[in-house]
Design a protein around this motif. Structure first.
Motif, PDB file in Angstrom:
ATOM      1  N   ASP A   3       0.814  -1.196   0.000  1.00 36.05           N
ATOM      2  CA  ASP A   3       0.000   0.000   0.000  1.00 36.05           C
ATOM      3  C   ASP A   3       0.854   1.254   0.000  1.00 36.05           C
ATOM      4  N   ALA A   4       2.020   1.100   0.617  1.00 36.42           N
ATOM      5  CA  ALA A   4       2.870   2.273   0.795  1.00 36.42           C
ATOM      6  C   ALA A   4       3.614   2.643  -0.478  1.00 36.42           C
ATOM      7  N   ALA A   5       3.361   1.889  -1.538  1.00 34.24           N
ATOM      8  CA  ALA A   5       4.128   2.126  -2.766  1.00 34.24           C
ATOM      9  C   ALA A   5       3.890   3.532  -3.296  1.00 34.24           C
ATOM     10  N   VAL A   6       4.988   4.104  -3.774  1.00 33.20           N
ATOM     11  CA  VAL A   6       4.886   5.415  -4.392  1.00 33.20           C
ATOM     12  C   VAL A   6       4.338   5.203  -5.793  1.00 33.20           C
ATOM     13  N   LYS A   7       3.378   6.016  -6.198  1.00 32.96           N
ATOM     14  CA  LYS A   7       2.832   5.845  -7.545  1.00 32.96           C
ATOM     15  C   LYS A   7       3.619   6.723  -8.520  1.00 32.96           C
ATOM     16  N   PRO A   8       4.492   6.090  -9.291  1.00 34.28           N
ATOM     17  CA  PRO A   8       5.287   6.896 -10.218  1.00 34.28           C
ATOM     18  C   PRO A   8       4.559   7.163 -11.520  1.00 34.28           C
ATOM     19  N   THR A   9       5.013   8.171 -12.250  1.00 37.45           N
ATOM     20  CA  THR A   9       4.449   8.467 -13.553  1.00 37.45           C
ATOM     21  C   THR A   9       5.031   7.477 -14.546  1.00 37.45           C
ATOM     22  N   PRO A  10       4.207   6.801 -15.358  1.00 37.00           N
ATOM     23  CA  PRO A  10       4.791   5.870 -16.317  1.00 37.00           C
ATOM     24  C   PRO A  10       5.593   6.616 -17.392  1.00 37.00           C
ATOM     25  N   VAL A  11       6.756   6.120 -17.682  1.00 33.85           N
ATOM     26  CA  VAL A  11       7.602   6.751 -18.689  1.00 33.85           C
ATOM     27  C   VAL A  11       8.099   5.677 -19.632  1.00 33.85           C
ATOM     28  N   GLU A  12       8.157   5.977 -20.903  1.00 28.26           N
ATOM     29  CA  GLU A  12       8.660   5.009 -21.870  1.00 28.26           C
ATOM     30  C   GLU A  12      10.154   4.820 -21.674  1.00 28.26           C
ATOM     31  N   SER A  13      10.646   3.608 -21.936  1.00 25.21           N
ATOM     32  CA  SER A  13      12.060   3.347 -21.737  1.00 25.21           C
ATOM     33  C   SER A  13      12.880   3.797 -22.933  1.00 25.21           C
ATOM     34  N   ALA A  14      14.160   4.040 -22.685  1.00 24.02           N
ATOM     35  CA  ALA A  14      15.025   4.481 -23.763  1.00 24.02           C
ATOM     36  C   ALA A  14      16.118   3.478 -24.078  1.00 24.02           C
ATOM     37  N   ILE A  15      16.782   2.955 -23.043  1.00 27.00           N
ATOM     38  CA  ILE A  15      17.851   2.013 -23.330  1.00 27.00           C
ATOM     39  C   ILE A  15      17.668   0.727 -22.565  1.00 27.00           C
ATOM     40  N   ALA A  16      18.623  -0.182 -22.774  1.00 25.85           N
ATOM     41  CA  ALA A  16      18.489  -1.518 -22.222  1.00 25.85           C
ATOM     42  C   ALA A  16      18.439  -1.497 -20.701  1.00 25.85           C
ATOM     43  N   ILE A 263      23.749   1.120 -14.974  1.00 26.92           N
ATOM     44  CA  ILE A 263      22.616   0.527 -15.688  1.00 26.92           C
ATOM     45  C   ILE A 263      23.106  -0.053 -17.022  1.00 26.92           C
ATOM     46  N   LYS A 264      23.957   0.688 -17.720  1.00 28.56           N
ATOM     47  CA  LYS A 264      24.475   0.230 -19.028  1.00 28.56           C
ATOM     48  C   LYS A 264      25.341  -1.028 -18.900  1.00 28.56           C
ATOM     49  N   VAL A 265      26.282  -0.977 -17.962  1.00 30.72           N
ATOM     50  CA  VAL A 265      27.198  -2.119 -17.787  1.00 30.72           C
ATOM     51  C   VAL A 265      26.412  -3.372 -17.392  1.00 30.72           C
ATOM     52  N   PHE A 266      25.434  -3.196 -16.517  1.00 30.01           N
ATOM     53  CA  PHE A 266      24.682  -4.346 -16.034  1.00 30.01           C
ATOM     54  C   PHE A 266      23.727  -4.889 -17.095  1.00 30.01           C
ATOM     55  N   ALA A 267      23.146  -4.010 -17.887  1.00 29.70           N
ATOM     56  CA  ALA A 267      22.248  -4.473 -18.959  1.00 29.70           C
ATOM     57  C   ALA A 267      23.025  -5.347 -19.940  1.00 29.70           C
ATOM     58  N   GLN A 268      24.248  -4.941 -20.196  1.00 29.64           N
ATOM     59  CA  GLN A 268      25.073  -5.661 -21.159  1.00 29.64           C
ATOM     60  C   GLN A 268      25.599  -6.985 -20.612  1.00 29.64           C
ATOM     61  N   LYS A 294      13.752   5.827 -14.811  1.00 30.80           N
ATOM     62  CA  LYS A 294      13.098   4.855 -15.690  1.00 30.80           C
ATOM     63  C   LYS A 294      13.328   5.158 -17.164  1.00 30.80           C
ATOM     64  N   LEU A 295      13.717   6.395 -17.449  1.00 28.21           N
ATOM     65  CA  LEU A 295      13.999   6.741 -18.844  1.00 28.21           C
ATOM     66  C   LEU A 295      15.108   5.876 -19.417  1.00 28.21           C
ATOM     67  N   PHE A 296      15.960   5.354 -18.538  1.00 22.86           N
ATOM     68  CA  PHE A 296      17.137   4.616 -19.003  1.00 22.86           C
ATOM     69  C   PHE A 296      16.963   3.105 -18.950  1.00 22.86           C
ATOM     70  N   VAL A 297      15.784   2.676 -18.588  1.00 18.30           N
ATOM     71  CA  VAL A 297      15.583   1.247 -18.359  1.00 18.30           C
ATOM     72  C   VAL A 297      14.493   0.718 -19.296  1.00 18.30           C
ATOM     73  N   ALA A 298      14.663  -0.498 -19.790  1.00 17.44           N
ATOM     74  CA  ALA A 298      13.682  -1.070 -20.716  1.00 17.44           C
ATOM     75  C   ALA A 298      12.343  -1.315 -20.008  1.00 17.44           C
ATOM     76  N   ALA A 299      11.274  -1.148 -20.761  1.00 18.19           N
ATOM     77  CA  ALA A 299       9.927  -1.246 -20.185  1.00 18.19           C
ATOM     78  C   ALA A 299       9.709  -2.582 -19.483  1.00 18.19           C
TER      79      ALA A 299
END
Ligand code: HEM
Length: 356
Positions: A3-16, A263-268, A294-299
């Motif tokens: 219940d305590a979750a923060v409700k974030p704005t959905p954003v489309e992803s950009a990179i892996a 984020i980049k190193v780990f995605a790869q 979230k802009l940098f993370v895949a959906a």
């Protein structure tokens, strides 16, 4: 999500993503059991040798023995995707990934698991999987992540910021992967000086990689006994970011580049290793940071993210775990009754002086 979750704005992803996922697999849910056994090659989909252009007109033509011969020549079967990835590893020559000394996946389950994760991370696209695997092998040869586990990092920069904890089912030791959970904890709220911790990007990434490799040692893929598929993969971990006591409202450039690069190193290099990720003690006012990150993370990876304003509710997220009482075994500050991370967790090696 609690219940305590923060409700974030959905954003489309950009990179892996940091750790990309298999889209069809609902993480941390019950999944069908696949018996360990030899790896069965996928059915041959298409022969590599295809008739030359115009061959149709001549194949089998009377008085054309060469064409008749060609017709009889057996087609070369295309290798199964895992076998193709194994060839990539052989050609590259770097011998290990995530502590697994690579061997023929036909008979070596740990290697099957590693290679299948590269396939899963790319939704079965063999060309992309080969490319990602090659890049990981090259990165590991260059970075030597297993050496980083033995390296000492400066206490003043990294003490208390990262831990690994492992929870196994109580009673008889079980070899079932479902009976063990590995957590990595990033206590970024505990950073004393942004400049000290994130100022030297290369050093921060090395420390972060050392933490990940410690977690992988706990996951122990090298002793894994069950082959995975596109739908079944129990060899994943939980991650927690704790932002408690964050006193800076704006993200500094040092934090931005450190998080972006991680984020980049780990995605790869660490695909398909994330089960669920919790961001705890996120002050409501910091919701914008979540939207930004979230802009940098895949959906598909974002689906595994759970931002929570109150870290004390974390334990409630594990009530249906295969491991009885998992939530209770977490530290008190996360809603459990267990000891704190400092006492129970593993940290990368720390030294009083500068890193050695
Ligand atoms: C200013 C304090 C903060 C610091 C120092 C910090 C640090 C980091 C770092 C180093 C990463 C790289 C990924 C990793 O280490 O696993 C990261 C990722 C991330 N952080 Fe933060 N962060 C901060 C604030 C926040 C806040 C307030 C949120 C809101 C929830 C947030 C959400 C995220 C998200 C969504 C990612 C991407 C994670 C991933 O791809 O796995 N961060 N952060």
């Amino acid at each position: 999500m609690s219940d305590a979750a923060v409700k974030p704005t959905p954003v489309e992803s950009a990179i892996a993503p940091e750790v990309s996922e298999t889209p069809k697999v609902p993480a941390a849910e019950t999944v069908p059991v696949v018996e360990a056994g030899p790896i069965v090659a996928e059915p041959v989909s298409a022969p590599i040798a295809t008739p030359a252009a115009g061959a149709e007109e001549v194949v089998g033509a009377p008085g054309n023995p060469a064409a008749a011969e060609e017709e009889k020549a057996p087609a070369v079967p295309e290798l199964a995707p895992i076998a193709q990835l194994w060839n990539v590893a052989l050609e590259n020559g770097h011998p290990e990934i995530w502590g697994v000394t690579l061997a023929d996946p036909e008979t070596h389950i740990p290697t099957q698991i590693v290679l299948q994760k590269y396939l899963n991370a790319n939704d079965g696209d063999i060309v992309k999987a080969k490319d990602q695997l090659t890049k990981t092998l090259e990165w590991r040869a260059k970075t030597k992540p297993l050496e980083l586990i033995k390296k000492a990092f400066a206490k003043v920069k990294f003490e208390g910021l990262g831990f690994v904890t492992t929870y196994a089912g109580e009673g008889e030791a079980s070899a079932e992967p479902e009976d063990k959970e590995v957590f990595t904890w990033n206590i970024y709220g505990g950073v004393k000086s942004i400049e000290e911790t994130f100022g030297n990007l290369e050093e921060f990434i090395e420390w972060r990689v050392a933490l990940m490799e410690l977690a992988l040692q706990e996951l122990s893929l090298s002793t894994a006994t069950k082959a995975i598929t596109a739908e079944y993969d129990p060899y994943k971990m939980f991650q927690v970011h704790d932002y408690k006591s964050i006193s800076f409202l704006r993200q500094s450039p040092a934090v931005k580049s450190a998080s972006g690069e991680t984020i980049k190193v780990f995605a790869q290099n660490y695909p398909e290793l994330l089960k669920e990720k919790f961001f705890v003690n996120v002050p409501a006012i910091m919701g914008f940071v979540y939207s930004f990150m979230k802009l940098f993370v895949a959906a598909k990876t974002i689906k595994k993210f759970h931002p929570m304003s109150n870290g004390g509710n974390l334990a409630l997220e594990f009530t249906d775990s295969n491991i009885k009482g998992l939530g209770e075994r977490l530290p008190v500050e996360y809603g459990g009754k267990g000891g704190d991370l400092k006492a129970l967790g593993k940290e990368p090696i720390l030294s009083d002086g500068q890193e050695q």
